[in-house]
Scaffold this active site. Structure first.
Site, PDB file in Angstrom:
ATOM      1  N   GLY A 177     -43.853  44.673  24.118  1.00 28.25           N
ATOM      2  CA  GLY A 177     -44.600  43.832  25.057  1.00 28.25           C
ATOM      3  C   GLY A 177     -45.754  43.183  24.325  1.00 28.25           C
ATOM      4  N   HIS A 246     -50.484  50.020  31.771  1.00 33.41           N
ATOM      5  CA  HIS A 246     -51.304  49.836  32.986  1.00 33.41           C
ATOM      6  C   HIS A 246     -50.664  48.829  33.955  1.00 33.41           C
ATOM      7  CE1 HIS A 246     -54.165  46.345  31.486  1.00 33.41           C
ATOM      8  NE2 HIS A 246     -52.897  46.056  31.353  1.00 33.41           N
TER       9      HIS A 246
END
Ligand SMILES: C[S@@+](CC[C@H](N)C(=O)[O-])C[C@H]1O[C@@H](n2cnc3c(N)ncnc32)[C@H](O)[C@@H]1O
Length: 334
Positions: A177, A246
Site C-alpha cells: 500500500g 489504520h
C-alpha cells in the site's frame, strides 16, 4: 450580554464546528489560491471568485477572526501562514483541503450518530461502500488527487521513518500500500544495494512516481498491482506498511498481516508505521481516530492492539520505536 466570546466548552466546540464550515466555504470558493501573493480588495476577490461582495466581506471578517487571512490597513485582504496552508500547492495542506471539499466526507461526518447506533463506519452507512471503492468508482478525478495529496502529506515524515527503520544493506523491501512510492524512493536512495517493490491497487500503481519507474531507481524497483487482503509479493526481507492498518478493521488487518506472513521467509521483518493511540489521547490523536472511524469504519490503535494483530496473523511482535510524530511497530515472520 457578554460579547467577549463563548463562555463554556460546548459553545466553544460549536464555534469550532462553524469555523470548519467557514474553512469549507473558503476552500470551495478557492479564496486561498485566488489571493496568491498580492493582497486584494473585497470587490476584486469577489469578482475573481464569482461571489457576492457583501457576503464575501462578512465571510472574510469571520475567517480573519480565526487567523485565516488578514485585513491590511488599506482595506485589502492578504494571506497569513494559516491561510497559505489552504493553497492547493501547499504540501501538507492539500490533503486537508481535499477533505474539506469532499461532499461525501461531510455527509459521513453528519451521520456519526446513525453510525454509532448501527455500529458501522459512517461512510459505509451513508454511501454503502468503503472509502477507496467509492473514490475509484464515483470520483476517479478526486481519487487521483487524493493519492497525490496523501503522497505529499506523508512525504514529510520519510526522513524520520527511514532513519528509524534500520534498513538492511541488501535484499528486498516491499512497500505494501505504498501509494505513489515516495517512501520506497527514499528507502532505496538511502540503501543503494537494496531492491524494492511498490505494491498497491492497480489505479495507484499506474500513477507511481516517475523517479521509481525510470533510471537510476528503475533497475532496483518493480511496481506490482494487487490486493493486500489476498496476497503480497513474496520473499522480502522487509515488509513496510505505513498508514495502512489504520484504514481497516481488526479482521481485515489480520488478513493483510497474514498476507505478509505467508509471503515472508522466516526471520523477515514486518514494520507497521502509524500514529500511536495512547489510553488518554490528545485531541489531535483522538480526532485522527474519529476520522478513521468516519471515513473507513476503522481506528488508530494502542501498542497492545498492534501486538495482538501481529500475533493473530502468526507473526512474532518485537516492539515499537518512536520517530517524529509516528511509531514503528515491528514483528518478524516465524
Ligand atoms: C493512507 S494511504 C498510505 C499510502 C502510503 N503508504 C503512504 O504512507 O503515503 C493507504 C494506501 O493503501 C492502498 N490500498 C487500499 N486498499 C488496498 C488493498 N486492498 N491492497 C493494497 N493497497 C491498498 C491505497 O491505495 C493507498 O495508497
Amino acid at each position: 450580554m457578554d460579547h467577549e466570546g463563548p463562555d463554556d466548552s460546548v459553545s466553544q466546540m460549536l464555534v469550532l464546528l462553524r469555523a470548519a464550515h467557514l474553512l469549507r466555504a473558503a476552500v470551495l470558493l478557492d479564496l486561498a489560491d485566488t489571493l496568491e501573493d498580492d493582497p486584494l480588495s473585497v470587490p476584486d476577490l469577489a469578482a475573481r471568485t464569482g461571489t457576492d461582495p457583501g457576503v464575501l466581506s462578512r465571510l472574510l471578517a469571520a475567517l480573519t477572526s480565526f487567523g485565516v487571512f488578514t485585513l491590511a490597513e488599506d482595506g485589502r485582504y492578504a494571506h497569513t501562514a494559516l491561510s497559505r496552508t489552504m493553497c492547493s500547492t501547499h504540501p501538507v495542506g492539500r490533503i486537508l483541503t481535499q477533505d474539506l471539499k469532499a461532499d461525501a466526507n461531510w455527509q459521513a461526518w453528519s451521520n456519526l450518530a446513525a453510525a454509532a447506533r448501527e455500529g458501522r463506519g459512517p461512510f459505509q452507512v451513508v454511501h454503502g461502500t468503503d472509502f477507496y471503492s467509492y473514490l475509484s468508482e464515483h470520483e476517479p478525478e478526486r481519487a487521483a488527487d487524493f493519492h497525490q495529496a496523501m503522497s505529499n502529506a506523508t512525504e514529510e515524515d520519510n526522513g524520520d521513518v527511514v532513519a528509524a527503520l534500520g534498513l538492511p544493506s541488501t535484499g528486498l523491501v516491499v512497500d505494501v500500500g505504498g501509494g505513489r512510492g515516495t517512501l520506497l524512493r527514499d528507502v532505496l536512495r538511502a540503501a543503494p544495494e537494496l531492491n524494492g517493490v511498490l505494491f498497491d491497487v492497480e489505479g495507484v500503481i499506474a500513477d507511481a512516481l516517475p523517479e521509481l519507474v525510470s533510471d537510476p531507481l528503475a533497475s532496483r524497483c518493480e511496481t506490482v498491482a494487487g490486493n493486500a487482503l489476498e496476497s503480497v509479493p513474496e520473499g522480502a526481507d522487509l515488509y513496510l506498511l505505513r498508514f495502512i492498518l489504520h484504514n481497516w478493521g481488526d479482521d481485515d488487518c489480520v488478513r493483510i498481516l497474514k498476507s505478509c506472513a505467508g509471503a515472508a521467509r522466516p526471520g523477515s521483518r514486518v514494520v507497521v508505521v502509524e500514529v500511536l493511540l495512547e489510553k488518554t489521547p490528545d485531541a489531535y490523536t483522538a480526532m485522527a481516530d474519529m476520522g478513521m472511524f468516519v471515513l473507513f469504519g476503522s481506528q488508530e490503535r494502542t501498542e497492545a492492539e498492534y501486538a495482538s494483530l501481529f500475533e493473530r496473523a502468526g507473526l512474532e511482535y518485537r516492539g515499537s520505536t518512536a520517530t517524529g510524530s509516528l511509531h514503528l511497530f515491528e514483528a518478524v515472520a516465524r
